[in-house]
Design a protein around this motif. Structure first.
Motif, PDB file in Angstrom:
ATOM      1  N   SER A  67     -73.023 -67.273-191.318  1.00  0.00           N
ATOM      2  CA  SER A  67     -72.184 -67.370-190.119  1.00  0.00           C
ATOM      3  C   SER A  67     -73.102 -67.308-188.915  1.00  0.00           C
ATOM      4  CB  SER A  67     -71.156 -66.230-190.109  1.00  0.00           C
ATOM      5  OG  SER A  67     -70.241 -66.362-189.051  1.00  0.00           O
ATOM      6  N   LYS A  68     -73.719 -68.423-188.568  1.00  0.00           N
ATOM      7  CA  LYS A  68     -74.835 -68.392-187.630  1.00  0.00           C
ATOM      8  C   LYS A  68     -74.509 -68.853-186.211  1.00  0.00           C
ATOM      9  CE  LYS A  68     -76.550 -72.923-189.150  1.00  0.00           C
ATOM     10  NZ  LYS A  68     -77.606 -73.618-189.901  1.00  0.00           N
ATOM     11  N   HIS A  69     -73.309 -69.338-185.974  1.00  0.00           N
ATOM     12  CA  HIS A  69     -73.017 -69.861-184.631  1.00  0.00           C
ATOM     13  C   HIS A  69     -72.332 -68.811-183.765  1.00  0.00           C
ATOM     14  CE1 HIS A  69     -72.076 -72.418-181.350  1.00  0.00           C
ATOM     15  NE2 HIS A  69     -70.824 -72.650-181.679  1.00  0.00           N
ATOM     16  N   ARG A  70     -71.084 -68.540-184.039  1.00  0.00           N
ATOM     17  CA  ARG A  70     -70.312 -67.587-183.236  1.00  0.00           C
ATOM     18  C   ARG A  70     -69.801 -66.408-184.062  1.00  0.00           C
ATOM     19  NH1 ARG A  70     -69.977 -67.720-177.536  1.00  0.00           N
ATOM     20  NH2 ARG A  70     -70.412 -69.850-176.867  1.00  0.00           N
ATOM     21  N   GLY A  71     -70.249 -66.303-185.303  1.00  0.00           N
ATOM     22  CA  GLY A  71     -69.759 -65.218-186.151  1.00  0.00           C
ATOM     23  C   GLY A  71     -68.341 -65.423-186.627  1.00  0.00           C
ATOM     24  N   ASN A  72     -67.834 -66.661-186.521  1.00  0.00           N
ATOM     25  CA  ASN A  72     -66.449 -66.935-186.903  1.00  0.00           C
ATOM     26  C   ASN A  72     -66.191 -66.616-188.372  1.00  0.00           C
ATOM     27  OD1 ASN A  72     -65.801 -68.051-184.322  1.00  0.00           O
ATOM     28  ND2 ASN A  72     -66.732 -69.987-184.929  1.00  0.00           N
ATOM     29  N   THR A  73     -67.057 -67.123-189.245  1.00  0.00           N
ATOM     30  CA  THR A  73     -66.857 -66.949-190.683  1.00  0.00           C
ATOM     31  C   THR A  73     -67.009 -65.494-191.092  1.00  0.00           C
ATOM     32  OG1 THR A  73     -67.722 -69.190-191.010  1.00  0.00           O
ATOM     33  CG2 THR A  73     -67.595 -67.773-192.946  1.00  0.00           C
ATOM     34  N   LYS A  74     -67.930 -64.786-190.454  1.00  0.00           N
ATOM     35  CA  LYS A  74     -68.148 -63.372-190.780  1.00  0.00           C
ATOM     36  C   LYS A  74     -66.881 -62.549-190.535  1.00  0.00           C
ATOM     37  CE  LYS A  74     -71.502 -59.630-190.191  1.00  0.00           C
ATOM     38  NZ  LYS A  74     -70.526 -58.536-190.137  1.00  0.00           N
ATOM     39  N   LYS A  75     -66.072 -62.950-189.582  1.00  0.00           N
ATOM     40  CA  LYS A  75     -64.813 -62.230-189.327  1.00  0.00           C
ATOM     41  C   LYS A  75     -63.895 -62.309-190.542  1.00  0.00           C
ATOM     42  CE  LYS A  75     -64.999 -63.011-184.327  1.00  0.00           C
ATOM     43  NZ  LYS A  75     -64.412 -63.721-183.170  1.00  0.00           N
ATOM     44  N   LEU A  76     -63.850 -63.464-191.187  1.00  0.00           N
ATOM     45  CA  LEU A  76     -63.025 -63.602-192.389  1.00  0.00           C
ATOM     46  C   LEU A  76     -63.589 -62.763-193.528  1.00  0.00           C
ATOM     47  CD1 LEU A  76     -62.394 -67.482-192.463  1.00  0.00           C
ATOM     48  CD2 LEU A  76     -61.221 -65.725-191.112  1.00  0.00           C
ATOM     49  N   VAL A  77     -64.896 -62.840-193.700  1.00  0.00           N
ATOM     50  CA  VAL A  77     -65.558 -62.093-194.780  1.00  0.00           C
ATOM     51  C   VAL A  77     -65.358 -60.594-194.595  1.00  0.00           C
ATOM     52  CG1 VAL A  77     -67.789 -61.561-195.837  1.00  0.00           C
ATOM     53  CG2 VAL A  77     -67.254 -63.924-195.173  1.00  0.00           C
ATOM     54  N   ASP A  78     -65.565 -60.110-193.374  1.00  0.00           N
ATOM     55  CA  ASP A  78     -65.426 -58.673-193.104  1.00  0.00           C
ATOM     56  C   ASP A  78     -63.992 -58.206-193.332  1.00  0.00           C
ATOM     57  OD1 ASP A  78     -68.092 -58.527-192.450  1.00  0.00           O
ATOM     58  OD2 ASP A  78     -67.772 -58.500-190.279  1.00  0.00           O
ATOM     59  N   ALA A  79     -63.020 -59.039-192.993  1.00  0.00           N
ATOM     60  CA  ALA A  79     -61.614 -58.657-193.176  1.00  0.00           C
ATOM     61  C   ALA A  79     -61.277 -58.541-194.655  1.00  0.00           C
ATOM     62  CB  ALA A  79     -60.705 -59.678-192.500  1.00  0.00           C
ATOM     63  N   ILE A  80     -61.770 -59.459-195.468  1.00  0.00           N
ATOM     64  CA  ILE A  80     -61.522 -59.391-196.915  1.00  0.00           C
ATOM     65  C   ILE A  80     -62.212 -58.174-197.516  1.00  0.00           C
ATOM     66  CG2 ILE A  80     -62.019 -60.547-199.108  1.00  0.00           C
ATOM     67  CD1 ILE A  80     -61.544 -63.215-197.650  1.00  0.00           C
ATOM     68  N   ALA A  81     -63.443 -57.901-197.082  1.00  0.00           N
ATOM     69  CA  ALA A  81     -64.179 -56.731-197.591  1.00  0.00           C
ATOM     70  C   ALA A  81     -63.492 -55.429-197.181  1.00  0.00           C
ATOM     71  CB  ALA A  81     -65.619 -56.757-197.088  1.00  0.00           C
ATOM     72  N   ALA A  82     -62.864 -55.401-196.012  1.00  0.00           N
ATOM     73  CA  ALA A  82     -62.128 -54.206-195.578  1.00  0.00           C
ATOM     74  C   ALA A  82     -60.849 -54.043-196.382  1.00  0.00           C
ATOM     75  CB  ALA A  82     -61.809 -54.310-194.082  1.00  0.00           C
TER      76      ALA A  82
END
Length: 200
Positions: free
Chosen positions: A9-24
Motif C-alpha cells: 500500500s504505497k500511495h495513500r495507504g488506502n489498501t492498508k486501511k482494509l487490511v488493518d480493519a480485517i486484522a482488527a
C-alpha cells in the motif's frame, strides 16, 4: 483458520486501511507488508489455510513487487482471496493476480475492491480522484467480505489443507521417479542385493 494477508500500500495507504480493519476484526489474521522483505526474501506460506493478497491498483495492475513475491511463494493448491483499492473503475482489475495464481496452480476464491483516494500523476493537478475513499462503508464492506468468506469456506479449507499436508508427507516419504529413474533404481538395486558368488 490460519490466515495471512500479504499487502503493498504505497500511495495513500488506502489498501492498508482494509487490511488493518480485517486484522482488527479477526485477531488471528497475520499481515505482512512485502515492502519489509529483502530483495531475495520470500515468506513460507505452507502453513496457511487462506492467503490474502492486497494491493492498490497502479496503472491497472497489482503492485509489481507483490506479484514477484507471489511467484516465488505460492504453491500448488494454495487458496487466495484478493483485496484492492483503485482510483478508477474497471471490471478487469485483478486479472494479473489471477494469472499469477494460475501459473502457480493456486486458486483465487474471490476478490473485494473499492475506490481509493488517487492523486497519482496528472490527478494531482485536479486534487485527485476518489477523495475520501476508502470511507467507513468501503472499509466495513471489506470486513463483511472477509467474514462471509471465513463463514463459507473455513471448514472446507481446513479439510483441504489437512488432506494436502498428508499427501505431501506421503510424497516426501515415497518420492515418485520417472521411467528412466525407475529403471536405474531397479538395476542398481538388483546388483547391490546380489550376493557375490564364490570363486574357485
Amino acid at each position: 483458520m490460519k490466515t495471512i494477508i500479504l499487502y503493498r500500500s504505497k500511495h495513500r495507504g488506502n489498501t492498508k486501511k482494509l487490511v488493518d480493519a480485517i486484522a482488527a476484526f479477526d485477531k488471528g489474521v497475520e499481515t505482512l507488508d512485502i515492502a519489509t522483505l529483502g530483495k531475495d526474501e520470500y515468506p513460507d506460506l505452507s502453513s496457511y489455510r487462506l492467503i490474502g493478497v492486497a494491493s492498490g491498483i497502479y496503472y491497472g495492475h497489482f503492485d509489481r513487487d507483490l506479484k514477484r513475491v507471489l511467484e516465488h511463494s505460492l504453491s500448488y493448491g494454495d487458496k487466495i482471496f484478493g483485496l484492492m483499492t483503485y482510483g478508477g473503475a474497471n471490471k478487469w482489475y485483478g486479472r494479473d493476480l489471477v494469472a499469477v495464481c494460475q501459473l502457480k496452480m493456486a486458486s483465487v476464491l474471490t476478490m473485494y475492491g473499492c475506490r481509493g483516494f488517487d492523486s497519482w500523476g496528472l490527478f494531482r493537478l485536479f486534487g485527485g480522484i476518489g477523495v475520501g475513499h476508502p470511507n467507513e462503508e468501503d472499509i466495513q464492506g471489506a470486513v463483511d467480505f472477509y467474514a462471509r468468506l471465513r463463514e463459507d469456506y473455513e471448514e472446507i479449507l481446513e479439510q483441504e489443507w489437512q488432506a494436502r499436508s498428508r499427501r505431501l508427507a506421503q510424497e516426501a516419504a515415497h518420492p515418485r521417479r520417472g521411467f528412466f529413474s525407475n529403471l536405474v533404481h531397479r538395476v542398481t538395486s538388483r546388483f547391490s542385493n546380489r550376493k557375490e558368488e564364490p570363486r574357485g
